[in-house]
Structure formats: C-alpha cells, structure tokens
Design an enzyme around this catalytic site. Structure first.
Site, PDB file in Angstrom:
ATOM      1  N   ASP A 150       0.808  -1.213   0.000  1.00 53.70           N
ATOM      2  CA  ASP A 150       0.000   0.000   0.000  1.00 53.70           C
ATOM      3  C   ASP A 150       0.843   1.266   0.000  1.00 53.70           C
ATOM      4  O   ASP A 150       0.493   2.254  -0.643  1.00 53.70           O
ATOM      5  CB  ASP A 150      -0.920   0.022   1.222  1.00 53.70           C
ATOM      6  CG  ASP A 150      -1.822  -1.184   1.311  1.00 53.70           C
ATOM      7  OD1 ASP A 150      -1.921  -1.931   0.312  1.00 53.70           O
ATOM      8  OD2 ASP A 150      -2.430  -1.392   2.376  1.00 53.70           O
TER       9      ASP A 150
ATOM     10  N   ASP B 193      -2.775   5.262  -2.654  1.00 51.27           N
ATOM     11  CA  ASP B 193      -2.144   4.029  -2.190  1.00 51.27           C
ATOM     12  C   ASP B 193      -1.571   3.324  -3.414  1.00 51.27           C
ATOM     13  O   ASP B 193      -2.225   3.246  -4.461  1.00 51.27           O
ATOM     14  CB  ASP B 193      -3.157   3.106  -1.521  1.00 51.27           C
ATOM     15  CG  ASP B 193      -3.453   3.480  -0.076  1.00 51.27           C
ATOM     16  OD1 ASP B 193      -3.097   4.608   0.337  1.00 51.27           O
ATOM     17  OD2 ASP B 193      -4.058   2.649   0.634  1.00 51.27           O
TER      18      ASP B 193
ATOM     19  N   ASP C 237      -6.200  -4.614  -6.413  1.00 51.60           N
ATOM     20  CA  ASP C 237      -5.758  -6.007  -6.470  1.00 51.60           C
ATOM     21  C   ASP C 237      -6.720  -7.013  -5.845  1.00 51.60           C
ATOM     22  O   ASP C 237      -6.348  -8.162  -5.598  1.00 51.60           O
ATOM     23  CB  ASP C 237      -4.346  -6.166  -5.881  1.00 51.60           C
ATOM     24  CG  ASP C 237      -4.178  -5.530  -4.520  1.00 51.60           C
ATOM     25  OD1 ASP C 237      -5.176  -5.071  -3.944  1.00 51.60           O
ATOM     26  OD2 ASP C 237      -3.026  -5.492  -4.026  1.00 51.60           O
TER      27      ASP C 237
ATOM     28  N   CYS D 121      -0.948  -7.976  -1.101  1.00 47.91           N
ATOM     29  CA  CYS D 121      -0.887  -6.859  -0.148  1.00 47.91           C
ATOM     30  C   CYS D 121       0.300  -6.995   0.799  1.00 47.91           C
ATOM     31  O   CYS D 121       0.929  -5.992   1.166  1.00 47.91           O
ATOM     32  CB  CYS D 121      -2.162  -6.810   0.692  1.00 47.91           C
ATOM     33  SG  CYS D 121      -3.675  -6.560  -0.239  1.00 47.91           S
TER      34      CYS D 121
END
Length: 369
Positions: A118, A196, A247, A354
């Site tokens: 992020d 982000d 994503d 992530c």
C-alpha cells in the site's frame, strides 16, 4: 531452493510488472499491530464486524493475541514457501504502532506494518513512497527506512510523493456508501494528492489504476507527471460501491493473461488495449474453513480478496489454500497454483499481494501492447 544473489554492481531494485521471475521481496510484519482510531475513513468502508471492533474497543490497543498468533503462524509459513521457491525475503523493522503522534492539526495512533504494497510503489529501479490518506498510516513507512537506505546506497532511486496534510478539508464528512443505482462517490476529494500504491498495477510501459476511497485524481496526476512520457496510464472503472485497492478487482498474471472480479468489472468497459488478452473470470470465492471463522469475522477485506494472488513468474502463482475453485480455474489456463493458508492475515488488511512488495524481478522494461 538456492536464493538468487544480486550480481556485483547491479542495482538491487528492478521490477517492471507483476509476473517477471521474483528474486527479492519485502514481506510485512505483525509485531506491534494496533487497532487504529475509528476515523470515518475506516468505519464507513471496512466490513461491519471490524468496524464494530474499532468502535467498541479502545482504539490504540494492540490487536488481540489470538488473532496475531494465528496470523503469525501463517505468515511464517508463507515466508518459508517463498524461500523454498528461491525468493530472497527481506523484512521491515518491528515497530510498536500504538504510540500516539500528531501534526499541528490532528493526532492519531498507528495501525500496522502488515501490507507494504500500500505504501510503496516500485517502478523499475525506483521506490516511490506514496501519500496515503489514512491518518493512522502517516508514519507507516519508517520501519522500511533501513532497507531503503541500503537499496539507495547500492544504486536504487528513492522518491517520496508530497507528504499530505490530511486536513479535514480532504475528507467528505457526509460520505455514505452509494446504494445500487446511485453514482459512485468517494470519501476523499482532490484537496491534495493522495494515493495508495495498491490502486496501481504495472504492466511494463503501461500502468493501470483505479480511483478509490484512498486514491484521488490529483494523486494519479502527480504520479503521471513524475514518471513522465515513458509510461501510459489507463483507468480501470470499478463497479465496487466503495472501492479500495485494485488487487481484489483486477490482477495481471502473465503477458496476455489477467484475472477479473465479475462483480466489480464490466469486461466490455475495460480499456480497448486489453481486449486481445485472455480475460479469466474469477469464480465466486469459496467459503473459509471453520478454523478461520474468527479471522473471517474480523476481516478488513471483502470476499474478493481471493484474487489477491502473488505471481512468482509467468506460471507459478501463490493462492489461498481454501480457494479450490480459483485454483482449478488457474490450472485450466496453464498456470501452476501453489496453495498456501493465509486467511488468518485478513484482519490485518490483505493477502499475498498486499503483504509483499516485490523489490527485484528478473526482467526489463518493455511494452506488452
């Protein structure tokens, strides 16, 4: 498997897309994870059980040990898997995010360091620190500084986008999640550039992005101007009523292959340059095992986190172990899924994509269109 060594004189940072052979990666940490303040940017868009946790529990407490222990066990297994596949794994410093901090206009506590995807965007040999819009993430990049200084000293570029003020003027305080049929709206406006990195996907000279509750047009424009004419930007229109991070909506798997969420993507409205690609429609997510019910209840993620896979190269892909329907679909399209249990990580904000930041993939800049 023997991990790849960086040749002498070679920049340790090199990543142009989501699928070149992965050689080095940063994986997030859970130590010091803290229940963040109940700012409306969190409570109006995350699943209701976690929003309840924010409101009902004193913010600033560390996450319950039962959640951390289960997630840490699966995180350790994920790291062992990466290393067994020949990937060099790096880690940020352990940090206590419960400490209070302030700017002249507001104060907050932190969140966690579980999701480096992020806060940082790697484009080629450059690491870009992103201007995230959640106040609780204002200093989340500090635990990575030792790594970034090392990379910089060995030839990498290291850039930080303008540090946002995050004043009340940035936020739409009367925001409500749009109801079916209502036009999309976001928690943030264009007061200043914020974004982000997880709202962007790299595909060589083409970068695909979505606007969301954490990424505004001003932020996209800043990144476009910063990267210059070498790259083409393409907006992906999300049908998610409260979008955050591309994503779990849309993922590149290999040249000519992508995975899409059929609830949040209208294939007919994808950018024209993608029409010749193999568009793999993700199956409905499979239910989690009974042993993962607590993690599911307190998850910060939508059910479509199943798409949050990590490519090790053009064929090998790490997938949540419980997602057997997705594993089958990927196999049918010539990929080699590697199942890995990771559902206990969901209360900390993400899954495989992530939880990682690819630092080096073996490849070079090229156009795939």
């Amino acid at each position: 498997m023997r991990q790849q060594a960086t040749p002498a004189g070679t920049c340790p940072v090199n990543s142009w897309n989501e699928w070149d052979p992965l050689e080095e990666v940063i994986v997030g940490r859970l130590e010091g994870a803290t229940i963040p303040p109940a700012h409306f940017t969190l409570t109006t868009r995350i699943p209701k059980p976690f929003a309840w946790l924010l409101k009902a529990v004193a913010q600033g407490w560390h996450y319950p040990k039962i959640l951390v222990k289960a997630a840490q066990k699966q995180l350790d297994g994920f790291i062992r898997l990466l290393e067994a596949e020949g990937v060099k794994v790096r880690r940020p410093e352990a940090t206590d995010f419960s400490r209070c901090f302030a700017t002249p206009r507001w104060s907050s506590r932190g969140f966690c360091g579980a999701c480096p995807r992020d806060g940082f965007l790697v484009i080629g040999d450059e690491i870009i620190e992103t201007p995230m819009s959640w106040r609780c993430r204002y200093f989340e990049g500090f635990p990575y500084r030792a790594l970034f200084k090392e990379y910089f000293r060995h030839g990498a570029k290291w850039t930080a986008a303008p540090k946002p003020q995050l004043l009340d003027a940035l936020y739409e305080s009367d925001y409500e999640v749009p109801k079916p049929g209502e036009p999309i709206r976001y928690q943030i406006n264009d007061f200043e550039p914020v974004f982000d990195a997880a709202d962007f996907l790299r595909c060589g000279r083409d970068i695909f992005y979505q606007l969301s509750n954490v990424t505004n047009r001003f932020g996209v424009d800043w990144l476009k101007r910063h990267l210059g004419d070498r790259f083409r930007f393409h907006e992906i229109e999300s049908l998610c009523p409260d979008p955050m991070h591309i994503d779990s909506t849309f993922m590149f798997l290999a040249p000519g292959k992508m995975l899409v969420n059929p609830e949040w993507i209208d294939v007919e409205r994808l950018p024209k340059i993608l029409k010749s690609w193999d568009i793999i429609i993700a199956p409905a997510p499979d239910p989690y095992a009974e042993s993962e019910m607590m993690a599911k209840f307190f998850s910060m993620c939508s059910k479509w986190i199943s798409l949050n896979v990590l490519m090790l190269d053009e064929r090998r892909v790490i997938v949540e172990k419980t997602q057997t329907s997705l594993i089958k679909v990927l196999e049918e399209h010539g990929l080699e899924p590697i199942p890995c249990a990771f559902a206990s990580y969901l209360p900390f904000g993400g899954a495989f994509h992530c939880a990682t930041l690819d630092i080096r993939r073996r490849g070079e800049l090229r156009s795939y269109f």
